[in-house]
Write a protein that holds these residues in place. Structure first.
Motif, mmCIF file in Angstrom:
data_model
loop_
_atom_site.group_PDB
_atom_site.id
_atom_site.type_symbol
_atom_site.label_atom_id
_atom_site.label_comp_id
_atom_site.label_asym_id
_atom_site.label_seq_id
_atom_site.Cartn_x
_atom_site.Cartn_y
_atom_site.Cartn_z
ATOM 1 N N ILE A 59 99.755 67.184 68.986
ATOM 2 C CA ILE A 59 100.267 68.537 69.241
ATOM 3 C C ILE A 59 100.542 68.711 70.721
ATOM 4 O O ILE A 59 101.570 69.266 71.119
ATOM 5 N N ALA A 60 99.622 68.254 71.566
ATOM 6 C CA ALA A 60 99.777 68.423 73.001
ATOM 7 C C ALA A 60 101.010 67.705 73.521
ATOM 8 O O ALA A 60 101.751 68.232 74.350
ATOM 9 N N ARG A 61 101.242 66.478 73.049
ATOM 10 C CA ARG A 61 102.386 65.714 73.544
ATOM 11 C C ARG A 61 103.699 66.413 73.223
ATOM 12 O O ARG A 61 104.625 66.407 74.024
ATOM 13 N N ARG A 62 103.767 67.016 72.032
ATOM 14 C CA ARG A 62 105.035 67.611 71.613
ATOM 15 C C ARG A 62 105.187 69.058 72.038
ATOM 16 O O ARG A 62 106.271 69.614 71.990
ATOM 17 N N ARG A 63 104.074 69.670 72.475
ATOM 18 C CA ARG A 63 104.170 71.079 72.835
ATOM 19 C C ARG A 63 103.536 71.324 74.198
ATOM 20 O O ARG A 63 103.012 72.403 74.463
ATOM 21 N N ARG A 64 103.546 70.342 75.053
ATOM 22 C CA ARG A 64 102.865 70.436 76.328
ATOM 23 C C ARG A 64 103.351 71.634 77.133
ATOM 24 O O ARG A 64 104.534 71.766 77.429
ATOM 25 N N LEU A 122 84.508 72.389 83.549
ATOM 26 C CA LEU A 122 85.484 73.475 83.661
ATOM 27 C C LEU A 122 85.330 74.246 84.964
ATOM 28 O O LEU A 122 86.304 74.803 85.489
ATOM 29 N N ARG A 123 84.112 74.296 85.486
ATOM 30 C CA ARG A 123 83.862 75.020 86.738
ATOM 31 C C ARG A 123 84.304 74.220 87.956
ATOM 32 O O ARG A 123 84.393 74.753 89.059
ATOM 33 N N ASP A 124 84.528 72.935 87.778
ATOM 34 C CA ASP A 124 84.960 72.053 88.869
ATOM 35 C C ASP A 124 86.478 71.995 88.852
ATOM 36 O O ASP A 124 87.071 71.437 87.922
ATOM 37 N N PRO A 125 87.160 72.576 89.861
ATOM 38 C CA PRO A 125 88.630 72.619 89.849
ATOM 39 C C PRO A 125 89.280 71.241 89.700
ATOM 40 O O PRO A 125 90.308 71.119 89.041
ATOM 41 N N VAL A 126 88.676 70.232 90.297
ATOM 42 C CA VAL A 126 89.252 68.886 90.223
ATOM 43 C C VAL A 126 89.165 68.352 88.798
ATOM 44 O O VAL A 126 90.147 67.841 88.232
ATOM 45 N N LYS A 127 87.997 68.477 88.187
ATOM 46 C CA LYS A 127 87.829 67.984 86.823
ATOM 47 C C LYS A 127 88.618 68.827 85.824
ATOM 48 O O LYS A 127 89.203 68.297 84.867
ATOM 49 N N ALA A 128 88.630 70.129 86.037
ATOM 50 C CA ALA A 128 89.333 71.009 85.092
ATOM 51 C C ALA A 128 90.815 70.676 85.028
ATOM 52 O O ALA A 128 91.437 70.768 83.962
ATOM 53 N N ARG A 129 91.386 70.278 86.162
ATOM 54 C CA ARG A 129 92.821 69.987 86.218
ATOM 55 C C ARG A 129 93.143 68.510 86.047
ATOM 56 O O ARG A 129 94.325 68.125 86.046
ATOM 57 N N ALA A 130 92.124 67.697 85.915
ATOM 58 C CA ALA A 130 92.345 66.251 85.772
ATOM 59 C C ALA A 130 93.083 65.949 84.471
ATOM 60 O O ALA A 130 92.769 66.510 83.421
ATOM 61 N N LEU A 131 94.082 65.075 84.565
ATOM 62 C CA LEU A 131 94.838 64.702 83.370
ATOM 63 C C LEU A 131 94.044 63.695 82.544
ATOM 64 O O LEU A 131 93.599 62.667 83.062
ATOM 65 N N GLY A 177 96.598 63.249 74.743
ATOM 66 C CA GLY A 177 97.843 63.978 74.897
ATOM 67 C C GLY A 177 98.345 64.082 76.321
ATOM 68 O O GLY A 177 99.324 64.777 76.593
ATOM 69 N N SER A 178 97.662 63.424 77.264
ATOM 70 C CA SER A 178 98.060 63.452 78.681
ATOM 71 C C SER A 178 98.188 64.881 79.190
ATOM 72 O O SER A 178 99.179 65.255 79.815
ATOM 73 N N ILE A 179 97.182 65.693 78.922
ATOM 74 C CA ILE A 179 97.165 67.080 79.382
ATOM 75 C C ILE A 179 95.909 67.306 80.205
ATOM 76 O O ILE A 179 94.955 66.525 80.134
ATOM 77 N N PRO A 180 95.860 68.387 81.007
ATOM 78 C CA PRO A 180 94.657 68.655 81.803
ATOM 79 C C PRO A 180 93.433 68.865 80.921
ATOM 80 O O PRO A 180 93.531 69.357 79.799
ATOM 81 N N PHE A 181 92.286 68.513 81.479
ATOM 82 C CA PHE A 181 91.032 68.649 80.744
ATOM 83 C C PHE A 181 90.839 70.061 80.214
ATOM 84 O O PHE A 181 90.467 70.249 79.053
ATOM 85 N N GLU A 182 91.099 71.071 81.038
ATOM 86 C CA GLU A 182 90.852 72.445 80.594
ATOM 87 C C GLU A 182 91.777 72.843 79.442
ATOM 88 O O GLU A 182 91.383 73.616 78.566
#
Length: 268
Positions: free
Chosen positions: A54-59, A171-180, A186-191
């Motif tokens: 779903i993530a890959r097709r609706r990123r 989720l509270r760590d900006p780096v980890k939350a935004r990490a792909l 699905g190659s999307i951010p963790f959050e």
């Protein structure tokens, strides 16, 4: 004999006496001698595949606004299914979902852990073990480390607290939350993966757990809307073994929660 609670006085796992199954300390990677994952692990892998697809097709796509081609037709979510309130942040939304799932675990009657759930072949214990496994998998995806599914001797309440706390901390760590995360997620951010996992997996299985153990079945309204946003456009792609079964017809006056559960093959 029924279990007295998660991890205490439980009925011995029948698989322990099966010579065809090899077990590793702490649950290992949950694989049999032939290399096939055990049921909860297999279902978790399929669940991740579904979310990643779903993530890959609706990123980063807004399902409420953008019509999406499907079979030559433009898809648009029915108006009455749309979310009209102000969306919570991912940590806020996840926090509510995780807190409620934890309450369901703690309030499960001691003699109900082996009761059947709406998921075919799964007990209440299996449902919780599956959700914990998916959380461990998501956190492991941040650095490519390994993870293990809960073993039958493991205290599920403690396992859930640890797994959900790891997700909350990330989720509270900006780096980890935004990490792909990797392609398998699905190659999307963790959050974003957590948002999808929490609403399309944890919330739905929270209802399964509540139904199996006789607890309050009311779900978070925003989570229901997000899950609908994620899953409704994927109708034909989520029908597979150990994922979602055939739809159940909804009554004309059914509310959003009931319609979502019916859509996912659950009798309400």
């Amino acid at each position: 004999m029924r279990k007295d609670g998660p991890g205490r006085g439980h009925r011995p796992d029948r698989r322990r006496s099966d010579p065809r199954v090899r077990h590793r300390p702490g649950g290992g990677r949950g694989r049999s001698r032939r290399g096939r994952p055990h049921p909860q692990v297999a279902a978790g892998l399929i669940g991740t595949v579904v979310l990643a697809s779903i993530a890959r097709r609706r990123r980063f796509e807004d399902a409420w606004i953008g019509p999406r081609p499907r079979g030559g037709q433009a898809y648009r979510c029915p108006d009455e299914w749309k979310r009209n309130d102000v969306a919570s942040s991912v940590p806020e939304l996840y926090g509510r979902i995780a807190e409620r799932f934890g309450e369901l675990i703690l309030n499960c009657p001691p003699d109900r852990w082996e009761d059947p759930s709406p998921c075919p072949g799964w007990t209440a214990w299996d449902v919780v073990a599956h959700v914990v496994s998916n959380h461990r998998r998501a956190v492991a995806g941040l650095d490519g480390s390994g993870y293990s599914a809960p073993g039958r001797g493991e205290d599920l309440a403690q396992a859930w607290d640890a797994a959900s706390e790891e997700v909350t901390t990330a989720l509270r760590d900006p780096v980890k939350a935004r990490a792909l995360l990797g392609e398998e997620f699905g190659s999307i951010p963790f959050e974003e993966f957590v948002r999808r996992m929490a609403c399309a997996d944890t919330v739905i299985h929270g209802w399964d757990l509540a139904r199996a153990t006789g607890q309050d079945e009311v779900l978070d309204a925003e989570a229901v809307a997000v899950a609908t946003e994620i899953l409704l456009p994927e109708d034909g792609d989520i029908r597979m073994p150990r994922a979602f079964g055939a739809k159940v017809p909804s009554a004309a006056d059914a509310n959003a929660q009931t319609r979502l559960l019916n859509f996912l093959g659950r009798e309400v």
